[in-house]
Design an enzyme around this catalytic site. Structure first.
Site, PDB file in Angstrom:
ATOM      1  N   HIS A   1     -10.799 -78.586 -42.804  1.00 29.47           N
ATOM      2  CA  HIS A   1     -11.646 -79.058 -43.902  1.00 29.47           C
ATOM      3  C   HIS A   1     -12.020 -77.914 -44.834  1.00 29.47           C
ATOM      4  CE1 HIS A   1     -14.784 -77.857 -40.943  1.00 29.47           C
ATOM      5  NE2 HIS A   1     -15.488 -77.511 -42.015  1.00 29.47           N
TER       6      HIS A   1
ATOM      7  N   GLN B   1     -15.898 -81.480 -46.315  1.00 26.55           N
ATOM      8  CA  GLN B   1     -17.199 -81.541 -45.647  1.00 26.55           C
ATOM      9  C   GLN B   1     -18.247 -81.201 -46.694  1.00 26.55           C
ATOM     10  OE1 GLN B   1     -18.228 -78.311 -42.992  1.00 26.55           O
ATOM     11  NE2 GLN B   1     -19.227 -79.728 -41.586  1.00 26.55           N
TER      12      GLN B   1
ATOM     13  N   HIS C   1     -16.926 -72.720 -47.490  1.00 22.90           N
ATOM     14  CA  HIS C   1     -16.041 -72.155 -46.475  1.00 22.90           C
ATOM     15  C   HIS C   1     -14.761 -72.966 -46.362  1.00 22.90           C
ATOM     16  CE1 HIS C   1     -18.203 -75.248 -44.097  1.00 22.90           C
ATOM     17  NE2 HIS C   1     -17.090 -75.299 -43.380  1.00 22.90           N
TER      18      HIS C   1
ATOM     19  N   GLU D   1     -13.940 -70.764 -40.904  1.00 21.04           N
ATOM     20  CA  GLU D   1     -14.356 -71.461 -39.693  1.00 21.04           C
ATOM     21  C   GLU D   1     -13.115 -71.812 -38.880  1.00 21.04           C
ATOM     22  OE1 GLU D   1     -16.918 -75.460 -38.438  1.00 21.04           O
ATOM     23  OE2 GLU D   1     -16.456 -75.094 -40.537  1.00 21.04           O
TER      24      GLU D   1
END
Length: 146
Positions: free
Chosen positions: A7, A60, A84, A134
């Site tokens: 994502h 997200q 991110h 991430e």
């Protein structure tokens, strides 16, 4: 090691308004919503497509629920936008350790619970050319929950 882009995290001031933009402009659908108290955010996962490894790619959308959350501090400094990028992996524990061994700072000593029951950790943006990164091991998701 990393199998896909899981994502892209986008920080926003107003979750409903931002969801409305992405659903009406691009036709994305809300797959999941939740409040993550530990991270101090309310979020919506908008599904973009399925992937060959059985996962999916998402946007997200993140709205802070507390002023002391990391996302709130980021918004105060940078305004709305890409926060991110997250890469999917079958083994967040092993892959984060392998990346740590290459000299990249891993922000959590042990992976934590992320969206939809996933296990996550973050890599320091200064070690990733300015990008907060991430790593995500997704939990099995049978059906959307809102």
């Amino acid at each position: 090691m990393l199998t896909r882009i899981d994502h892209i995290g986008i920080a926003c001031f107003d979750l409903e308004k931002t969801v409305e933009f992405y659903t009406s402009t691009y036709g994305f659908t809300v797959f999941h919503t939740e409040v993550n108290e530990e991270q101090g955010v309310r979020e919506a996962m908008l599904k973009i497509n399925n992937t060959d490894d059985g996962g999916a790619s998402y946007l997200q959308l993140l709205e802070p629920v507390r002023e002391d959350s990391t996302v709130a501090k980021w918004l105060a400094k940078n305004g709305e936008g890409v926060h991110h990028i997250a890469f999917g992996t079958a083994d967040v524990d092993g892959d984060s350790e392998a990346i740590r061994d290459k000299g990249v700072r891993v922000l959590y000593e042990e992976p934590r619970r992320g969206s939809m029951g996933s296990r996550i950790t973050f890599l320091h943006p200064k070690d990733c050319h300015g990008v907060l990164t991430e790593l995500v091991t997704s939990a099995a998701v049978e059906s959307p929950e809102h």
